[in-house]
Design a protein around this motif. Structure first.
Motif, PDB file in Angstrom:
ATOM      1  N   GLU A   3       0.871  -1.222  -0.187  1.00 12.98           N
ATOM      2  CA  GLU A   3      -0.195  -0.146   0.262  1.00 12.98           C
ATOM      3  C   GLU A   3       0.099   1.174  -0.250  1.00 12.98           C
ATOM      4  O   GLU A   3       0.688   2.460  -1.175  1.00 12.98           O
ATOM      5  CB  GLU A   3      -0.510  -0.271   1.668  1.00 12.98           C
ATOM      6  N   PHE A   4       1.515   1.764   0.940  1.00  9.18           N
ATOM      7  CA  PHE A   4       2.579   2.671   0.590  1.00  9.18           C
ATOM      8  C   PHE A   4       2.895   2.665  -0.274  1.00  9.18           C
ATOM      9  O   PHE A   4       3.821   3.723  -0.523  1.00  9.18           O
ATOM     10  CB  PHE A   4       3.292   2.410   2.318  1.00  9.18           C
ATOM     11  N   ILE A  40       1.683   4.005  -2.607  1.00 10.16           N
ATOM     12  CA  ILE A  40       0.999   5.881  -2.544  1.00 10.16           C
ATOM     13  C   ILE A  40       1.760   6.404  -2.706  1.00 10.16           C
ATOM     14  O   ILE A  40       2.605   7.404  -3.310  1.00 10.16           O
ATOM     15  CB  ILE A  40       0.329   6.301  -0.895  1.00 10.16           C
ATOM     16  N   PHE A  47       1.205   8.542  -5.998  1.00 10.67           N
ATOM     17  CA  PHE A  47       0.372   9.876  -5.544  1.00 10.67           C
ATOM     18  C   PHE A  47       0.505  10.432  -4.924  1.00 10.67           C
ATOM     19  O   PHE A  47       0.453  11.470  -4.599  1.00 10.67           O
ATOM     20  CB  PHE A  47      -1.034   8.927  -4.833  1.00 10.67           C
ATOM     21  N   VAL A  81       0.873  14.871   1.520  1.00  4.33           N
ATOM     22  CA  VAL A  81       0.669  13.002   1.291  1.00  4.33           C
ATOM     23  C   VAL A  81       1.750  12.730   2.341  1.00  4.33           C
ATOM     24  O   VAL A  81       3.431  12.349   2.251  1.00  4.33           O
ATOM     25  CB  VAL A  81       1.440  12.380   0.392  1.00  4.33           C
ATOM     26  N   GLY A  82       1.655  12.051   3.222  1.00  6.34           N
ATOM     27  CA  GLY A  82       2.907  11.575   4.238  1.00  6.34           C
ATOM     28  C   GLY A  82       2.614  11.024   5.684  1.00  6.34           C
ATOM     29  O   GLY A  82       3.089  10.517   6.269  1.00  6.34           O
ATOM     30  N   ASP A  83       1.619  11.946   5.640  1.00  8.54           N
ATOM     31  CA  ASP A  83       1.489  12.269   7.786  1.00  8.54           C
ATOM     32  C   ASP A  83      -0.187  11.830   7.915  1.00  8.54           C
ATOM     33  O   ASP A  83      -0.114  11.436   7.574  1.00  8.54           O
ATOM     34  CB  ASP A  83       1.642  13.413   8.145  1.00  8.54           C
ATOM     35  N   ASP A  84      -0.118  12.265   9.396  1.00 14.46           N
ATOM     36  CA  ASP A  84      -1.969  10.915   9.755  1.00 14.46           C
ATOM     37  C   ASP A  84      -3.033  12.847   9.355  1.00 14.46           C
ATOM     38  O   ASP A  84      -3.790  12.317   8.707  1.00 14.46           O
ATOM     39  CB  ASP A  84      -1.865  11.673  10.601  1.00 14.46           C
ATOM     40  N   LEU A 102      -7.951  11.797  -2.480  1.00 15.12           N
ATOM     41  CA  LEU A 102      -8.329  10.666  -3.056  1.00 15.12           C
ATOM     42  C   LEU A 102      -8.580   9.484  -1.848  1.00 15.12           C
ATOM     43  O   LEU A 102      -7.735   8.574  -1.306  1.00 15.12           O
ATOM     44  CB  LEU A 102      -7.310  10.370  -4.059  1.00 15.12           C
ATOM     45  N   LEU A 116      -9.535   5.499  -2.704  1.00 10.18           N
ATOM     46  CA  LEU A 116      -8.705   4.249  -3.777  1.00 10.18           C
ATOM     47  C   LEU A 116      -9.243   3.494  -2.712  1.00 10.18           C
ATOM     48  O   LEU A 116      -8.807   3.446  -2.590  1.00 10.18           O
ATOM     49  CB  LEU A 116      -7.412   4.646  -4.172  1.00 10.18           C
ATOM     50  N   LEU A 119      -3.133  17.002  -5.156  1.00 10.12           N
ATOM     51  CA  LEU A 119      -3.487  15.560  -3.977  1.00 10.12           C
ATOM     52  C   LEU A 119      -2.587  16.489  -2.526  1.00 10.12           C
ATOM     53  O   LEU A 119      -1.338  15.938  -2.927  1.00 10.12           O
ATOM     54  CB  LEU A 119      -2.945  14.727  -4.570  1.00 10.12           C
ATOM     55  N   GLY A 168      -3.628  14.010   0.575  1.00  8.51           N
ATOM     56  CA  GLY A 168      -3.446  12.691   1.207  1.00  8.51           C
ATOM     57  C   GLY A 168      -4.994  12.479   0.370  1.00  8.51           C
ATOM     58  O   GLY A 168      -5.130  12.508  -0.550  1.00  8.51           O
ATOM     59  N   GLY A 169      -5.285  10.620   1.143  1.00 11.73           N
ATOM     60  CA  GLY A 169      -6.501  10.296   0.931  1.00 11.73           C
ATOM     61  C   GLY A 169      -5.839   9.440   1.583  1.00 11.73           C
ATOM     62  O   GLY A 169      -5.860   8.741   2.678  1.00 11.73           O
ATOM     63  N   ASP A 170      -6.576   7.856   1.365  1.00 10.40           N
ATOM     64  CA  ASP A 170      -6.991   6.816   2.100  1.00 10.40           C
ATOM     65  C   ASP A 170      -6.929   6.062   0.935  1.00 10.40           C
ATOM     66  O   ASP A 170      -7.575   5.689  -0.277  1.00 10.40           O
ATOM     67  CB  ASP A 170      -7.936   6.678   2.243  1.00 10.40           C
ATOM     68  N   THR A 171      -6.436   4.227   0.675  1.00 12.70           N
ATOM     69  CA  THR A 171      -6.383   3.503  -0.385  1.00 12.70           C
ATOM     70  C   THR A 171      -6.374   1.878   0.060  1.00 12.70           C
ATOM     71  O   THR A 171      -6.211   1.702   0.994  1.00 12.70           O
ATOM     72  CB  THR A 171      -4.354   3.380  -0.720  1.00 12.70           C
TER      73      THR A 171
HETATM   74  P1  ADP Z   1      -4.150   6.589   8.417  1.00  8.34           P
HETATM   75  O1  ADP Z   1      -3.476   5.431   8.499  1.00  8.34           O
HETATM   76  O2  ADP Z   1      -2.970   7.796   9.536  1.00  8.34           O
HETATM   77  O3  ADP Z   1      -4.711   6.799   7.935  1.00  8.34           O
HETATM   78  P2  ADP Z   1      -2.303   5.889   5.410  1.00  8.34           P
HETATM   79  O4  ADP Z   1      -1.427   4.377   5.773  1.00  8.34           O
HETATM   80  O5  ADP Z   1      -4.419   5.570   4.909  1.00  8.34           O
HETATM   81  O6  ADP Z   1      -2.705   6.762   7.333  1.00  8.34           O
HETATM   82  O7  ADP Z   1      -1.661   6.548   4.562  1.00  8.34           O
HETATM   83  C1  ADP Z   1      -0.254   7.402   4.637  1.00  8.34           C
HETATM   84  C2  ADP Z   1      -0.423   8.760   4.544  1.00  8.34           C
HETATM   85  O8  ADP Z   1      -0.917   8.342   2.967  1.00  8.34           O
HETATM   86  C3  ADP Z   1      -1.525   9.681   4.414  1.00  8.34           C
HETATM   87  O9  ADP Z   1      -0.842  11.097   4.262  1.00  8.34           O
HETATM   88  C4  ADP Z   1      -2.615   9.887   3.638  1.00  8.34           C
HETATM   89  O10 ADP Z   1      -3.111  10.893   3.324  1.00  8.34           O
HETATM   90  C5  ADP Z   1      -1.785   9.003   1.949  1.00  8.34           C
HETATM   91  N1  ADP Z   1      -2.182   8.435   1.385  1.00  8.34           N
HETATM   92  C6  ADP Z   1      -3.009   7.601   1.318  1.00  8.34           C
HETATM   93  N2  ADP Z   1      -3.926   6.679   0.236  1.00  8.34           N
HETATM   94  C7  ADP Z   1      -3.944   7.929  -0.464  1.00  8.34           C
HETATM   95  C8  ADP Z   1      -4.440   8.062  -1.961  1.00  8.34           C
HETATM   96  N3  ADP Z   1      -4.600   6.849  -2.267  1.00  8.34           N
HETATM   97  N4  ADP Z   1      -3.670   9.321  -2.450  1.00  8.34           N
HETATM   98  C9  ADP Z   1      -3.027  10.218  -2.034  1.00  8.34           C
HETATM   99  N5  ADP Z   1      -2.884  10.076  -0.452  1.00  8.34           N
HETATM  100  C10 ADP Z   1      -3.156   8.905   0.141  1.00  8.34           C
END
Ligand code: ADP
Ligand code: MG
Length: 312
Positions: A3-4, A7, A11, A24-27, A85, A87, A115, A117-120
């Motif tokens: 996953e990382f 990203i 992204f 992107v990258g922090d909480d 985003l 995804l 972009l 931040g987000g979640d995957t």
């Molecule tokens: P957390 O567990 O704190 O929610 P994540 O592991 O989900 O963090 O995500 C790590 C970082 O990557 C966060 O900064 C999050 O915003 C970013 N991120 C996750 N998925 C995506 C994506 N599809 N596009 C852009 N940023 C993303």
């Protein structure tokens, strides 16, 4: 690919914009809006097979997921700034991700939106985007400002995406110009900015003109007369549409992503001038009046179509 890695590869740090203190990258992302401005925040999700055909090219999916959100910012007259985003994918397939990211970031760069931040997650394919714009206080183009006597105008042309979908379903026959309008809508961001201070109300057309305009009329406590003959057609639409279905496609079909705006008569010439300067057509298709509801000038049945509704 974890996953990382995904990203980081597709992204992180692909787009930039002012005010990103931490991306992107922090909480959380840390964002600094321009001094004194308000935030305009919107979220739209695209689900595979519902909002786009399963066989849609991945770069078009990336493009459209952002375009529909930019279209909402445009309809408020907001300047795009940042987006998140969400995804959801069945699998992490590099060729798919590469193309998806190309479409997404390509449109993002055109509009200077980053972009941040987000979640995957894994699951049935769906793409959610939260887009954030900003604008000075009290100038947003809301739905509740339309007044009797305002002209009702639309940008661009109507019905292309609906006709593309219909042709796909009926014959698989693809017209490139129509398919482009379905897959890669152009959000009218510059038009929304240019109409600040001129339009009394605005909405973007995602679910069909009649259903979407009805939201403006209800919010504003007014009604309208529409001129069916004035609905603007593209060259491809004019050539390929079944004449008996013109109104159904143009007034009832979704996915136009044009702006529908109400403009007082004394502001109309200036609005036309500003949009023509950006090579965008602005067509007057009717007039706001004080009797509630929507009527066709030429006496067609009232409310023949309703907009798309997921739980209708
Ligand atoms: P957390 O567990 O704190 O929610 P994540 O592991 O989900 O963090 O995500 C790590 C970082 O990557 C966060 O900064 C999050 O915003 C970013 N991120 C996750 N998925 C995506 C994506 N599809 N596009 C852009 N940023 C993303
Ligand atoms: Mg997370």
């Amino acid at each position: 690919m974890t996953e990382f890695e995904l990203i980081r590869r597709y992204f992180a740090a692909q787009t930039s914009s002012d005010g990103v203190v931490l991306g992107v990258g922090d909480d959380c992302a840390l964002l600094q809006p321009p001094p004194g401005e308000q935030l305009a925040v919107t979220h739209d999700t695209l689900v595979a097979g519902r909002h786009y055909p399963f066989e849609t090219a991945p770069d078009a999916i990336g493009w459209k997921a952002l375009a529909v959100n930019l279209s909402d910012l445009a309809a408020m007259g907001a300047q795009p700034r940042w987006f998140l985003l969400s995804l959801t994918l069945e699998q992490a397939e590099p060729a798919w991700l590469e193309a998806f990211a190309r479409g997404l970031h390509g449109l993002a760069r055109q509009h200077g939106i980053a972009l941040v931040g987000g979640d995957t997650t894994r699951g049935p394919q769906a793409i959610g985007i939260t887009a954030i714009g900003s604008l000075p206080p009290d100038i947003a183009l809301r739905r509740d400002g339309a007044r009797a006597g305002d002209a009702i105008c639309v940008t661009g042309t109507l019905g292309d995406a609906a006709l593309a979908l219909q042709r796909l379903a009926q014959s698989g026959d693809d017209d490139a110009a129509l398919r482009e309008r379905l897959d890669r809508p152009q959000p009218r961001v510059q038009a929304g900015l240019a109409l600040r201070g001129l339009a009394t109300a605005a909405i973007d057309l995602s679910d069909g003109l009649v259903g979407d305009l009805a939201h403006v009329l209800a919010a504003s406590g007014v009604g309208a007369r529409l001129d069916a003959g004035a609905l603007p057609m593209s060259a491809a639409f004019e050539r390929l549409h079944p004449p008996s279905q013109r109104l159904q496609l143009q007034a009832g079909g979704g996915d136009d992503y044009e702006l529908c705006v109400c403009i007082p008569p004394q502001q109309l010439a200036e609005a036309q001038r500003r949009l023509h300067a950006m090579q965008l057509q602005l067509s007057c298709i009717g007039e706001v009046d004080s009797a509630p509801g929507l009527r066709w000038q030429d006496g067609l049945p009232a409310q023949p179509f309703s907009g798309y509704q997921h739980f209708g």
